[in-house]
Design a protein around this motif. Structure first.
Motif, PDB file in Angstrom:
ATOM      1  N   GLY A 195       0.853  -1.183   0.000  1.00 60.42           N
ATOM      2  CA  GLY A 195       0.000   0.000   0.000  1.00 60.42           C
ATOM      3  C   GLY A 195       0.883   1.224   0.000  1.00 60.42           C
ATOM      4  O   GLY A 195       2.109   1.112  -0.123  1.00 60.42           O
ATOM      5  N   SER A 241      -7.239  -1.503   3.930  1.00 61.76           N
ATOM      6  CA  SER A 241      -7.809  -2.284   2.837  1.00 61.76           C
ATOM      7  C   SER A 241      -7.078  -3.619   2.698  1.00 61.76           C
ATOM      8  O   SER A 241      -7.693  -4.659   2.446  1.00 61.76           O
ATOM      9  CB  SER A 241      -7.721  -1.495   1.528  1.00 61.76           C
ATOM     10  OG  SER A 241      -8.285  -2.218   0.474  1.00 61.76           O
ATOM     11  N   ASN A 252      -6.343   4.670   7.015  1.00 67.03           N
ATOM     12  CA  ASN A 252      -6.554   6.002   6.437  1.00 67.03           C
ATOM     13  C   ASN A 252      -7.922   6.098   5.772  1.00 67.03           C
ATOM     14  O   ASN A 252      -8.170   6.958   4.937  1.00 67.03           O
ATOM     15  CB  ASN A 252      -5.435   6.355   5.456  1.00 67.03           C
ATOM     16  CG  ASN A 252      -5.286   5.306   4.372  1.00 67.03           C
ATOM     17  OD1 ASN A 252      -6.098   4.385   4.276  1.00 67.03           O
ATOM     18  ND2 ASN A 252      -4.270   5.446   3.550  1.00 67.03           N
TER      19      ASN A 252
END
Ligand code: TPP
Ligand code: SF4
Lengths: 191, 553
Positions: free
Chosen positions: B403, B447, B474
């Motif tokens: 990420g 995620s 986030n």
């Protein structure tokens, strides 16, 4: 006739907007077009580029061959230099002189400018300053496009102006006007 | 009316799928595939399109829709195929009822990926047809073709693209859309209940269908032969033989020194290098299995073949075994083309023996400009705190994940010791802790946690592993451009549900002013012998600013 253009800059400087305007103008003019973009890591301050190819004939490759680009349009001088192997002695480099230093080992500015201006065809302008002086802080990229307009050739400055009106239409009259003004500033700067 | 639109390859695929009457797209974001689903979300409210938790859930849900008789699309980046593989391979065994297309976007040269695996291997492995468009127009046209083929063969179809097609724009002529299929759930259970007795029958039927697949490739409008006699680049003087069959040649008595097999986008790079006077027969391949008759016919007219394919040398190896070891084959395995990395008009030109134009050398005053975490990004504060605390423990290891926060590997942070695949931070930390590493710390995004971290966390909890997990939340899937994240507002509940005690699920706000608190919490949880989860939570600056801008409008 063909025109192979490399658009360069740093993430967030708006080179894809330049690509959109040229792309729209080319589509309206019924030219063939291919435009390879770099997505992904680009928004976080890395280098970004786009290969934009315009032609009256079939375009095969999405990427421009080395030595074959006719024009580099760059929002940043070091980014313009990054694509030197893609141009030849007849090509033009149109770039902002404003350096964007987000790396610790950014080259020494003087030698950078010297190397850049040694190429045969270079148009260079502190577009950020021009943008600020004319209260167009968000249109530096369109000033740059105006500077490059003369060398795009396969599309006339008038065709690009019309495209600016279409591309910014959804943002209102004021924004369209500002961008047309920015475009004209760039265009006049290289005359 | 003929309408011509300027579309990204991804958008052409999306519009092609919408016009082919899909009822649902199922996908997890991943460069360079993300824009397909985003386009459908923005342009086709009648198509089910919400993001899925990972590629496997996407693949299975799409299979369910195909089971029900409707057309479904699954999209992912190449490494997503590894996650979806179990469902993908077995979908070839069950077969489909409504059409099913699996879109894999490969990333040769690893522009934004951790490997450059070639998804065509998965299609061959599953024994299903593969489509590989070479242009945006083909990408659009192929979607309708793919759904018809899928429903005719009763098999899923793999469509493979690469970054340079997915992320390149060109004019595309679009057609009239067709209607979605009506609901028509499968009635024959024996196809779908893969008990060994049924699975063997289904597999036998898949093996039986291979002849039909080959026949379809041999007759495919997307596999074509050209005798390139040095055209004016408009393509008008080359002889195109759309329904394949034989290579047309002007000089049937003599052979050409070299012929080319050009797969997918490689065809463009070959054509870019063809100039007047070159006599090179070209076989373009955009549908697999390989059309063997056309390849053999090409081989008899040439003294050697160059295989141009973007990705791994899959076709090169197959053609070698098809033509025998004596026939000279050139390509990535023999060094005419680079063994790794994407094809370019330059390296393909070199392989064709085209002289390079005189070019300037690389400029001297150029430095790499790697991406970095945005200013004000919450991941920055997480790494600042983590680096401080980790420095207090000699044996500390920080297992990273995939990420934006992977950028913590670069200066100035240099914070993470590993980054392998989605979810591996937690499970690798657990394995390392099992081996005696202390403190073993995992850093994972929100995620990525729901994609593949939750199951590993359950393992760690059940084993009472001594690890500290940081879920840097986030509130979005930032890396791929800010898509909704499946677990938003659910992380504490997920952790508690998996069996953590409330004392060891800690939430902090990653801001410089909270540094004292954050470092204290990390220290406390490292000292705790067992699994703990720390959730630093603050919105991504990019999505935050985008929301502000949208509000102003
Ligand atoms: C199997 C797989 N699917 C998708 C991707 C693409 N991908 C990389 S990171 C990422 C999302 C990261 O989101 P999150 O964990 O929330 O971290 P953030 O980027 O928001 O910091 C995605 C979708 C991948 N690398 N591997
Ligand atoms: S996009 Fe968001 S998460 Fe990624 S670096 Fe920027 S602020 Fe951080």
């Amino acid at each position: 006739m063909k025109k192979d253009i490399i658009l360069a800059g740093v993430g967030g400087q708006g080179i894809l907007t330049i690509a959109t305007i040229i792309g729209d103008a080319a589509t309206a003019a019924n030219l063939n077009l291919k435009q390879a973009e770099v997505h992904g890591m680009s928004q976080r301050g890395g280098d970004v580029q786009s290969n934009l190819r315009l032609s009256t004939e079939t375009i095969y490759s999405d990427l421009i061959k080395q030595g074959a680009a006719d024009l580099i349009i760059s929002m940043e001088p070091m980014e313009a230099l990054r694509y030197i192997p893609y141009i030849n002695k007849d090509s033009w480099i149109v770039t902002s002189s404003h350096t964007f230093k987000n790396i610790s080992n950014y080259p020494q500015e003087e030698s950078l400018m010297e190397e850049l201006t040694n190429f045969p065809h270079v148009a260079i302008l502190p577009i950020e300053d021009v943008a600020k002086e004319n209260s167009l802080p968000k249109s530096a990229n369109v000033i740059l496009l105006g500077m490059a307009a003369k060398y795009i050739e396969i599309l006339s400055p008038e065709q690009l102006r019309e495209s600016i009106s279409r591309v910014f239409a959804s943002k209102g009259e004021k924004i369209v006007e500002a961008n047309l003004r920015a475009f004209d500033l760039g265009l006049q700067a290289v005359k | 009316m003929i309408e011509r639109k300027l579309l990204l390859g991804d958008e052409a695929i999306a519009l092609g799928a919408i016009h082919a009457g899909i009822s649902g797209v199922y996908a997890y974001p991943g460069t360079p595939s993300t824009e397909i689903t985003e386009y459908i979300q923005a342009h086709a409210p009648e198509v089910r399109s919400r993001w899925c938790t990972n590629e496997k859930t996407a693949m299975e849900a799409a299979l369910g829709m195909a089971y029900a008789g409707k057309r479904a699309l699954v999209c992912m980046k190449h490494v997503g195929m590894n996650v979806a593989a179990d469902a993908f391979i077995n979908s070839a065994i069950t077969g489909v009822n409504g059409g099913l297309v699996v879109l894999a976007a490969d990333d040769p040269s690893m522009h934004s990926s951790q490997n450059e695996q070639d998804s065509r291997f998965y299609g061959k492995f599953a024994m299903i047809p593969i489509l590989e468009p070479s242009t945006q127009q083909e990408a659009y046209d192929m979607m309708a073709y793919a759904y018809e083929l899928s429903e005719r063969l009763k098999l899923p179809i793999l469509m493979r693209v690469v970054t340079r097609l997915a992320h390149s724009r060109a004019g595309v002529v679009v057609k009239e859309p067709i209607k979605q299929n009506a609901l028509n759930p499968e009635t024959d259970r024996t196809h779908w209940v893969l008990l060994p007795v049924n699975a063997r029958r289904q597999y036998a039927s898949l093996v039986d269908k291979q002849g039909e697949l080959l026949a379809s490739s041999e007759a495919s409008p997307y596999n074509s032969c050209k005798q390139q006699i040095g055209s004016d680049k408009s393509g008008t003087t080359s002889h195109e033989n759309q329904a394949n069959i034989e290579v047309t040649t002007h000089k049937s008595s003599s052979t050409s020194p070299v012929g080319v097999i050009a797969c997918g986008i490689a065809h463009n790079y070959v054509m870019e290098n063809i100039t007047t006077g070159m006599d090179i027969p070209i076989l373009k391949i955009s549908q697999y299995p390989l059309p063997e008759t056309a390849i053999k016919s090409l081989a008899t007219q040439c003294e050697s073949l160059l295989i141009a394919e973007d990705g791994q040398p899959l076709v090169e190896e197959q053609v070698k075994s098809l033509l025998g070891t004596d026939y000279p084959i050139k390509g990535r395995l023999t060094g005419e083309l680079p063994r790794m990395g994407e094809l370019t008009p330059d390296n393909v030109g070199a392989a064709l023996g085209v002289n390079k134009e005189q070019i300037y050398a690389t400029a001297q005053n150029v430095m790499p400009r790697p991406p970095a975490l945005c200013q004000g990004c919450g991941h920055r504060d997480v790494y600042d705190a983590l680096n401080k605390v980790a420095a207090e423990y000699e044996g500390a290891r920080i297992f990273g994940d995939i990420g934006c926060y992977t950028l913590g590997a670069l200066p100035p942070f240099r914070a993470i010791d590993s980054c392998v695949d989605m979810g591996a931070s937690i499970t690798m930390a657990k394995g390392a802790a099992d081996a005696g590493v202390y403190p073993a710390i995992a850093v994972i995004g929100d995620s990525t946690f729901t994609h593949s971290g939750m199951t590993g966390l359950l393992d760690a909890i059940n084993d009472n592993a001594n690890i500290t997990v940081i879920i840097s939340d986030n509130l979005t899937t930032a890396m791929t451009g800010g898509q909704d994240s499946a677990g938003t507002n659910k992380f504490e509940a997920i952790c508690l549900g998996l069996g953590l005690t409330p004392e060891h699920v800690r939430v902090v706000v990653p801001l410089p002013k909270n540094m004292e608190e954050i470092t204290r919490v990390i220290r406390e949880e490292i000292e705790y012998k067992g699994v703990s989860v720390i959730i630093p939570r603050r919105e991504c600056m990019q999505t935050f600013q985008r929301k502000l801008r949208n509000k102003k409008k």
